[in-house]
Design a protein around this motif. Structure first.
Motif, PDB file in Angstrom:
ATOM      1  N   LEU A 128       0.851  -1.188   0.000  1.00 15.18           N
ATOM      2  CA  LEU A 128       0.000   0.000   0.000  1.00 15.18           C
ATOM      3  C   LEU A 128       0.890   1.242   0.000  1.00 15.18           C
ATOM      4  CD1 LEU A 128      -2.732  -1.037   2.602  1.00 15.18           C
ATOM      5  CD2 LEU A 128      -2.802  -1.236   0.101  1.00 15.18           C
ATOM      6  N   PRO A 129       1.168   1.799  -1.178  1.00 16.01           N
ATOM      7  CA  PRO A 129       2.075   2.957  -1.256  1.00 16.01           C
ATOM      8  C   PRO A 129       1.575   4.127  -0.417  1.00 16.01           C
ATOM      9  CG  PRO A 129       1.552   2.123  -3.447  1.00 16.01           C
ATOM     10  CD  PRO A 129       0.648   1.420  -2.486  1.00 16.01           C
ATOM     11  N   GLY A 130       2.493   4.701   0.363  1.00 14.47           N
ATOM     12  CA  GLY A 130       2.178   5.877   1.156  1.00 14.47           C
ATOM     13  C   GLY A 130       1.361   5.617   2.410  1.00 14.47           C
ATOM     14  N   THR A 131       1.034   4.378   2.687  1.00 13.46           N
ATOM     15  CA  THR A 131       0.235   4.053   3.869  1.00 13.46           C
ATOM     16  C   THR A 131       1.139   3.971   5.094  1.00 13.46           C
ATOM     17  OG1 THR A 131      -1.406   2.873   2.563  1.00 13.46           O
ATOM     18  CG2 THR A 131      -1.303   2.328   4.906  1.00 13.46           C
ATOM     19  N   VAL A 132       0.630   4.461   6.216  1.00 16.36           N
ATOM     20  CA  VAL A 132       1.357   4.451   7.483  1.00 16.36           C
ATOM     21  C   VAL A 132       0.481   3.757   8.519  1.00 16.36           C
ATOM     22  CG1 VAL A 132       2.319   5.887   9.322  1.00 16.36           C
ATOM     23  CG2 VAL A 132       2.554   6.590   6.927  1.00 16.36           C
ATOM     24  N   LEU A 133       1.029   2.763   9.188  1.00 17.18           N
ATOM     25  CA  LEU A 133       0.358   2.164  10.336  1.00 17.18           C
ATOM     26  C   LEU A 133       0.844   2.881  11.586  1.00 17.18           C
ATOM     27  CD1 LEU A 133       0.464  -1.713   9.811  1.00 17.18           C
ATOM     28  CD2 LEU A 133      -1.408  -0.133   9.364  1.00 17.18           C
ATOM     29  N   VAL A 134      -0.092   3.214  12.462  1.00 18.33           N
ATOM     30  CA  VAL A 134       0.253   3.839  13.730  1.00 18.33           C
ATOM     31  C   VAL A 134      -0.053   2.827  14.825  1.00 18.33           C
ATOM     32  CG1 VAL A 134      -0.055   5.784  15.282  1.00 18.33           C
ATOM     33  CG2 VAL A 134      -0.303   6.106  12.801  1.00 18.33           C
ATOM     34  N   GLY A 135       1.015   2.335  15.427  1.00 18.01           N
ATOM     35  CA  GLY A 135       0.883   1.317  16.452  1.00 18.01           C
ATOM     36  C   GLY A 135       1.043   1.900  17.837  1.00 18.01           C
ATOM     37  N   GLY A 136       1.365   1.015  18.781  1.00 17.39           N
ATOM     38  CA  GLY A 136       1.474   1.439  20.163  1.00 17.39           C
ATOM     39  C   GLY A 136       0.101   1.750  20.724  1.00 17.39           C
ATOM     40  N   THR A 137       0.000   2.879  21.406  1.00 18.12           N
ATOM     41  CA  THR A 137      -1.267   3.358  21.952  1.00 18.12           C
ATOM     42  C   THR A 137      -1.416   4.822  21.557  1.00 18.12           C
ATOM     43  OG1 THR A 137      -0.302   4.128  24.027  1.00 18.12           O
ATOM     44  CG2 THR A 137      -1.038   1.815  23.960  1.00 18.12           C
ATOM     45  N   PRO A 138      -2.613   5.392  21.697  1.00 18.48           N
ATOM     46  CA  PRO A 138      -2.744   6.819  21.385  1.00 18.48           C
ATOM     47  C   PRO A 138      -1.807   7.686  22.232  1.00 18.48           C
ATOM     48  CG  PRO A 138      -4.911   5.810  21.471  1.00 18.48           C
ATOM     49  CD  PRO A 138      -3.925   4.765  21.952  1.00 18.48           C
ATOM     50  N   GLU A 139      -1.540   7.249  23.466  1.00 23.60           N
ATOM     51  CA  GLU A 139      -0.641   8.009  24.334  1.00 23.60           C
ATOM     52  C   GLU A 139       0.830   7.773  24.007  1.00 23.60           C
ATOM     53  OE1 GLU A 139      -2.951   5.706  25.602  1.00 23.60           O
ATOM     54  OE2 GLU A 139      -4.491   7.249  25.674  1.00 23.60           O
ATOM     55  N   ARG A 140       1.148   6.607  23.479  1.00 26.90           N
ATOM     56  CA  ARG A 140       2.528   6.239  23.133  1.00 26.90           C
ATOM     57  C   ARG A 140       2.561   5.628  21.734  1.00 26.90           C
ATOM     58  NH1 ARG A 140       5.157   2.887  27.838  1.00 26.90           N
ATOM     59  NH2 ARG A 140       6.920   3.113  26.444  1.00 26.90           N
ATOM     60  N   PRO A 141       2.301   6.444  20.710  1.00 24.31           N
ATOM     61  CA  PRO A 141       2.228   5.911  19.346  1.00 24.31           C
ATOM     62  C   PRO A 141       3.596   5.540  18.776  1.00 24.31           C
ATOM     63  CG  PRO A 141       1.998   8.288  19.308  1.00 24.31           C
ATOM     64  CD  PRO A 141       2.049   7.879  20.760  1.00 24.31           C
ATOM     65  N   LEU A 142       3.565   4.613  17.847  1.00 29.43           N
ATOM     66  CA  LEU A 142       4.742   4.237  17.075  1.00 29.43           C
ATOM     67  C   LEU A 142       4.279   4.048  15.638  1.00 29.43           C
ATOM     68  CD1 LEU A 142       7.720   3.369  16.831  1.00 29.43           C
ATOM     69  CD2 LEU A 142       6.945   1.024  17.261  1.00 29.43           C
ATOM     70  N   ALA A 143       4.741   4.913  14.757  1.00 27.66           N
ATOM     71  CA  ALA A 143       4.289   4.887  13.367  1.00 27.66           C
ATOM     72  C   ALA A 143       5.364   4.327  12.448  1.00 27.66           C
ATOM     73  CB  ALA A 143       3.905   6.295  12.915  1.00 27.66           C
ATOM     74  N   THR A 144       4.911   3.709  11.368  1.00 28.58           N
ATOM     75  CA  THR A 144       5.846   3.118  10.413  1.00 28.58           C
ATOM     76  C   THR A 144       6.660   4.172   9.662  1.00 28.58           C
ATOM     77  OG1 THR A 144       4.088   2.969   8.731  1.00 28.58           O
ATOM     78  CG2 THR A 144       4.522   0.996  10.079  1.00 28.58           C
ATOM     79  N   ASP A 145       6.275   5.432   9.766  1.00 19.88           N
ATOM     80  CA  ASP A 145       7.071   6.487   9.137  1.00 19.88           C
ATOM     81  C   ASP A 145       7.919   7.246  10.164  1.00 19.88           C
ATOM     82  OD1 ASP A 145       5.053   7.943  10.400  1.00 19.88           O
ATOM     83  OD2 ASP A 145       4.598   9.185   8.645  1.00 19.88           O
ATOM     84  N   ALA A 146       8.120   6.668  11.339  1.00 22.13           N
ATOM     85  CA  ALA A 146       8.957   7.291  12.364  1.00 22.13           C
ATOM     86  C   ALA A 146      10.396   7.406  11.859  1.00 22.13           C
ATOM     87  CB  ALA A 146       8.921   6.460  13.651  1.00 22.13           C
TER      88      ALA A 146
END
Length: 183
Positions: A128-146
């Motif tokens: 999925l080009p340009g798609t970013v998954l945001v993991g972790g939690t809303p308070e402690r996010p971890l995104a694939t574009d970090a």
């Protein structure tokens, strides 16, 4: 190939999976958040030893105004002495088929390191080009574009009536928690 709920994984296999994961990701904790209904898929050799292991994780997500029953691949690992023989590809393709046949799964989403994209595409997943998954939690996010990440997002849409167009180029709030911060 065999599949077990993580809580029902026989001790002999659990020890082998933990050893494979420790070899691939030193210092990582074995096992997955029980809240994600983890299943462990294994490809065994003729003697019953684990050649390849992966986890299937599940949770509902909200995206584009809808709720989806999502699944993801995690901790895909092949015994170092068995790499390069197609074993990992066989298990990943089997995982894709199992998730596609599961009526409780609308879509499969996961991230991987960029060099692994062709491996997952060969098993039938779509980048999925340009798609970013945001993991972790809303308070402690971890995104694939970090910063420092070189991740891509792959997907399959076995049960969703809207396909890749709703997920391509989007930020997707996965939020699987702090154990499986990003599957």
């Amino acid at each position: 190939m065999v599949t077990y709920a993580q809580a029902e994984l026989p001790a002999r296999y659990a020890a082998q999976v933990a050893a494979l994961e420790a070899q691939a990701w030193p210092g990582a904790t074995a096992g997955h958040d029980p809240g994600l209904a983890p299943e462990v898929m294994l490809l065994l050799d003729d003697e019953g030893s684990v050649l390849v292991s992966l986890a299937l994780l599940h949770k509902e997500i909200r995206h584009a105004g809808r709720t989806y029953r999502a699944a993801g691949l995690s901790a895909v690992v092949t015994r170092d002495t068995a790499r390069g023989r197609g074993h990992g590809g066989r298990l990943v393709a089997a995982a894709r088929a199992a998730l596609a046949a599961d009526p409780a799964v609308d879509l499969v989403l996961f991230s991987c390191d960029r060099p692994l994209v062709p491996f997952y595409e060969a098993a039938g997943f779509t980048r999925l080009p340009g798609t970013v998954l945001v993991g972790g939690t809303p308070e402690r996010p971890l995104a694939t574009d970090a910063p420092g990440f070189a991740k891509e997002v792959l997907a399959d849409f076995p049960g969703a009536d809207s396909g890749a167009e709703a997920f391509t180029g989007a930020r997707i709030a996965l939020y699987p928690g702090l154990v499986d911060r990003l599957w």
